[in-house]
Design an enzyme around this catalytic site. Structure first.
Site, PDB file in Angstrom:
ATOM      1  N   LYS A   1       0.812  -1.218   0.000  1.00 58.00           N
ATOM      2  CA  LYS A   1       0.000   0.000   0.000  1.00 58.00           C
ATOM      3  C   LYS A   1       0.842   1.263   0.000  1.00 58.00           C
ATOM      4  O   LYS A   1       0.356   2.338  -0.350  1.00 58.00           O
ATOM      5  CB  LYS A   1      -0.966   0.004   1.182  1.00 58.00           C
ATOM      6  CG  LYS A   1      -0.325   0.096   2.553  1.00 58.00           C
ATOM      7  CD  LYS A   1      -1.359  -0.030   3.657  1.00 58.00           C
ATOM      8  CE  LYS A   1      -0.754   0.007   5.047  1.00 58.00           C
ATOM      9  NZ  LYS A   1      -0.105   1.275   5.382  1.00 58.00           N
ATOM     10  N   ASP A   2       2.127   1.150   0.395  1.00 55.12           N
ATOM     11  CA  ASP A   2       3.006   2.313   0.417  1.00 55.12           C
ATOM     12  C   ASP A   2       3.708   2.550  -0.916  1.00 55.12           C
ATOM     13  O   ASP A   2       4.358   3.582  -1.100  1.00 55.12           O
ATOM     14  CB  ASP A   2       4.083   2.159   1.502  1.00 55.12           C
ATOM     15  CG  ASP A   2       3.492   2.135   2.900  1.00 55.12           C
ATOM     16  OD1 ASP A   2       2.414   2.744   3.087  1.00 55.12           O
ATOM     17  OD2 ASP A   2       4.090   1.510   3.796  1.00 55.12           O
TER      18      ASP A   2
ATOM     19  N   CYS B   1      -1.996   6.588   0.433  1.00 56.50           N
ATOM     20  CA  CYS B   1      -2.182   6.821   1.870  1.00 56.50           C
ATOM     21  C   CYS B   1      -2.567   8.255   2.196  1.00 56.50           C
ATOM     22  O   CYS B   1      -2.822   8.582   3.343  1.00 56.50           O
ATOM     23  CB  CYS B   1      -0.925   6.417   2.635  1.00 56.50           C
ATOM     24  SG  CYS B   1       0.555   7.285   2.150  1.00 56.50           S
TER      25      CYS B   1
ATOM     26  N   SER C   1      -4.780   8.423   9.087  1.00 62.73           N
ATOM     27  CA  SER C   1      -5.247   8.236   7.707  1.00 62.73           C
ATOM     28  C   SER C   1      -6.424   9.151   7.393  1.00 62.73           C
ATOM     29  O   SER C   1      -7.418   9.178   8.133  1.00 62.73           O
ATOM     30  CB  SER C   1      -5.660   6.767   7.529  1.00 62.73           C
ATOM     31  OG  SER C   1      -6.579   6.607   6.467  1.00 62.73           O
TER      32      SER C   1
ATOM     33  N   THR D   1       4.035   2.538  19.782  1.00 60.62           N
ATOM     34  CA  THR D   1       3.862   3.905  20.288  1.00 60.62           C
ATOM     35  C   THR D   1       2.384   4.262  20.373  1.00 60.62           C
ATOM     36  O   THR D   1       1.914   4.825  21.370  1.00 60.62           O
ATOM     37  CB  THR D   1       4.583   4.914  19.373  1.00 60.62           C
ATOM     38  OG1 THR D   1       5.977   4.586  19.337  1.00 60.62           O
ATOM     39  CG2 THR D   1       4.410   6.336  19.869  1.00 60.62           C
ATOM     40  N   ARG D   2       1.641   3.924  19.347  1.00 61.22           N
ATOM     41  CA  ARG D   2       0.212   4.233  19.324  1.00 61.22           C
ATOM     42  C   ARG D   2      -0.533   3.466  20.423  1.00 61.22           C
ATOM     43  O   ARG D   2      -1.386   4.026  21.105  1.00 61.22           O
ATOM     44  CB  ARG D   2      -0.380   3.901  17.946  1.00 61.22           C
ATOM     45  CG  ARG D   2       0.206   4.742  16.830  1.00 61.22           C
ATOM     46  CD  ARG D   2      -0.490   4.491  15.513  1.00 61.22           C
ATOM     47  NE  ARG D   2       0.256   5.072  14.397  1.00 61.22           N
ATOM     48  CZ  ARG D   2      -0.258   5.364  13.222  1.00 61.22           C
ATOM     49  NH1 ARG D   2      -1.531   5.142  12.986  1.00 61.22           N
ATOM     50  NH2 ARG D   2       0.487   5.881  12.272  1.00 61.22           N
TER      51      ARG D   2
ATOM     52  N   ARG E   1      -8.469   8.730   4.915  1.00 58.11           N
ATOM     53  CA  ARG E   1      -9.589   7.825   4.600  1.00 58.11           C
ATOM     54  C   ARG E   1     -10.340   7.432   5.872  1.00 58.11           C
ATOM     55  O   ARG E   1     -11.568   7.539   5.937  1.00 58.11           O
ATOM     56  CB  ARG E   1      -9.037   6.569   3.900  1.00 58.11           C
ATOM     57  CG  ARG E   1     -10.069   5.474   3.668  1.00 58.11           C
ATOM     58  CD  ARG E   1      -9.401   4.224   3.073  1.00 58.11           C
ATOM     59  NE  ARG E   1      -8.331   3.716   3.925  1.00 58.11           N
ATOM     60  CZ  ARG E   1      -8.511   2.926   4.966  1.00 58.11           C
ATOM     61  NH1 ARG E   1      -9.737   2.540   5.311  1.00 58.11           N
ATOM     62  NH2 ARG E   1      -7.482   2.500   5.682  1.00 58.11           N
ATOM     63  N   ARG E   2      -9.589   6.992   6.888  1.00 58.66           N
ATOM     64  CA  ARG E   2     -10.227   6.579   8.133  1.00 58.66           C
ATOM     65  C   ARG E   2     -10.889   7.752   8.843  1.00 58.66           C
ATOM     66  O   ARG E   2     -11.980   7.607   9.406  1.00 58.66           O
ATOM     67  CB  ARG E   2      -9.194   5.911   9.048  1.00 58.66           C
ATOM     68  CG  ARG E   2      -8.713   4.563   8.532  1.00 58.66           C
ATOM     69  CD  ARG E   2      -7.506   4.067   9.300  1.00 58.66           C
ATOM     70  NE  ARG E   2      -7.059   2.749   8.831  1.00 58.66           N
ATOM     71  CZ  ARG E   2      -5.837   2.283   9.012  1.00 58.66           C
ATOM     72  NH1 ARG E   2      -4.925   3.019   9.631  1.00 58.66           N
ATOM     73  NH2 ARG E   2      -5.506   1.086   8.570  1.00 58.66           N
TER      74      ARG E   2
ATOM     75  N   ARG F   1       0.571   9.706  14.913  1.00 59.68           N
ATOM     76  CA  ARG F   1       1.673   9.124  14.142  1.00 59.68           C
ATOM     77  C   ARG F   1       2.484   8.236  15.057  1.00 59.68           C
ATOM     78  O   ARG F   1       2.272   8.192  16.252  1.00 59.68           O
ATOM     79  CB  ARG F   1       2.584  10.237  13.588  1.00 59.68           C
ATOM     80  CG  ARG F   1       2.102  10.943  12.326  1.00 59.68           C
ATOM     81  CD  ARG F   1       2.188  10.105  11.064  1.00 59.68           C
ATOM     82  NE  ARG F   1       3.436   9.398  10.892  1.00 59.68           N
ATOM     83  CZ  ARG F   1       4.547   9.914  10.380  1.00 59.68           C
ATOM     84  NH1 ARG F   1       4.574  11.171  10.004  1.00 59.68           N
ATOM     85  NH2 ARG F   1       5.632   9.178  10.234  1.00 59.68           N
ATOM     86  N   GLY F   2       3.466   7.554  14.490  1.00 63.96           N
ATOM     87  CA  GLY F   2       4.327   6.673  15.260  1.00 63.96           C
ATOM     88  C   GLY F   2       4.053   5.218  14.942  1.00 63.96           C
ATOM     89  O   GLY F   2       3.066   4.881  14.290  1.00 63.96           O
ATOM     90  N   ASN F   3       4.971   4.352  15.384  1.00 63.91           N
ATOM     91  CA  ASN F   3       4.787   2.929  15.117  1.00 63.91           C
ATOM     92  C   ASN F   3       3.642   2.359  15.960  1.00 63.91           C
ATOM     93  O   ASN F   3       3.084   3.046  16.813  1.00 63.91           O
ATOM     94  CB  ASN F   3       6.094   2.159  15.322  1.00 63.91           C
ATOM     95  CG  ASN F   3       6.625   2.296  16.737  1.00 63.91           C
ATOM     96  OD1 ASN F   3       5.861   2.297  17.692  1.00 63.91           O
ATOM     97  ND2 ASN F   3       7.938   2.401  16.875  1.00 63.91           N
ATOM     98  N   VAL F   4       3.318   1.106  15.717  1.00 61.86           N
ATOM     99  CA  VAL F   4       2.157   0.488  16.381  1.00 61.86           C
ATOM    100  C   VAL F   4       2.334   0.477  17.894  1.00 61.86           C
ATOM    101  O   VAL F   4       1.403   0.785  18.647  1.00 61.86           O
ATOM    102  CB  VAL F   4       1.921  -0.942  15.839  1.00 61.86           C
ATOM    103  CG1 VAL F   4       0.826  -1.640  16.626  1.00 61.86           C
ATOM    104  CG2 VAL F   4       1.544  -0.890  14.362  1.00 61.86           C
TER     105      VAL F   4
END
Length: 293
Positions: A77-78, A233, A121, A146-147, A123-124, A141-144
């Site tokens: 997707k990227d 994205c 996102s 971090t979130r 879209r979301r 933002r940030g990696n999974v």
């Protein structure tokens, strides 16, 4: 023989690399990781739409172009549609579950008005604003990891994340998968793309058994929609195809936050042609709804 694999150094990226290197190792091939810092990693707090196209892929592919690695591994997707002419997607492993998930204690309809939901996102965000305009949708933002730490510390009441990433990371957090009719995923979500030089026939042959034909057909059909409608994205476009027997079953959604258009299309044949038919249906409905002139 040693194959050098270029990728970002995030946990999710490395989990995707492992799918590829485990396969290569099983074939008796030694592998070496070439970790690459991208613009998205260096500016990890900036909204993605402000960083421009190719923020997760360009620097990684350049390492392959320069001869510093043999393959690049990406989230499909990227990948933009404008790759260097010398490069090509050599293989795609079988797709992981492509749906979005709401991570948190409660399902979407049970979240209290004003609940803070995090997503990076567009879209979301737009789909949330359409389905639950009473929620407080906040950029994250940030990696999974971090979130999730921000969710667990009470900074957010829920997050929307790709189910594929959660599964690849082995995360067992409480979550609810979202219907693709309500939350049509980002095009090519859940797909890993292995990129290399077009003329590297030896690598293509080595990866042949890892390549999943149905996944590649789904990806091609989804990218055909993106090509006609515009997406990625930084776009509110969602597209999902599923190969069922000889047919590709497709859903496409576009939302500007106040309106939402969803269309479906099912057909057999060349994936790009099936994707284009779905795209034309979506564009027609977008025009009917006044989303585009």
């Amino acid at each position: 023989m040693k194959i050098r694999v270029a990728a970002r150094g995030s946990k999710l990226s490395l989990a995707q690399v492992k799918v590829v290197t485990d396969y290569l190792n099983s074939q008796g091939i030694e592998t070496q990781l070439v970790e690459v810092k991208t613009r998205a990693d260096l500016f990890s707090t900036a909204p993605l739409h402000k960083l421009g196209k190719g923020v997760f892929e360009k620097e990684v592919n350049e390492v392959v172009l320069r001869g510093g690695a043999d393959l690049a591994v990406h989230s499909m997707k990227d990948l933009s549609s404008e790759m260097a002419n010398e490069l090509e997607i050599l293989a795609m492993p079988k797709r992981e579950v492509p749906l979005d998930s709401l991570v948190g204690k409660y399902e979407l309809e049970r979240l209290e008005p004003g609940s803070k939901v995090g997503t990076g996102s567009i879209r979301r965000k737009n789909l949330l604003k359409f389905l639950r305009p009473d929620l407080n949708v906040v950029d994250i933002r940030g990696n999974v990891d971090t979130r999730l730490s921000k969710l667990n510390s009470g900074q957010y009441d829920a997050l929307i994340l790709a189910e594929a990433g959660l599964r690849r990371l082995g995360i067992t957090a409480s979550r609810f998968t979202l219907s693709p009719l309500d939350f049509t995923p980002e095009p090519n979500q859940g797909i890993i793309a292995i990129v290399g030089h077009k003329d590297n026939t030896r690598l293509r042959e080595i990866l042949k058994e890892l390549n999943h034909k149905e996944t590649m057909e789904e990806a091609r059909a989804e990218r055909a929609v993106v090509k006609l409608v515009g997406g990625g994205c930084h776009s509110p476009l969602g597209v999902l195809f599923k190969k069922e027997g000889s047919k590709l079953e497709g859903i496409a959604t576009y939302s500007d936050g106040s309106k939402k258009v969803t269309v479906t299309h099912s057909d057999s044949g060349v994936p790009e042609v099936v994707g284009e038919a779905l795209a034309r249906k979506l564009l027609k409905e977008m025009k009917n709804e006044g989303i585009i002139p």
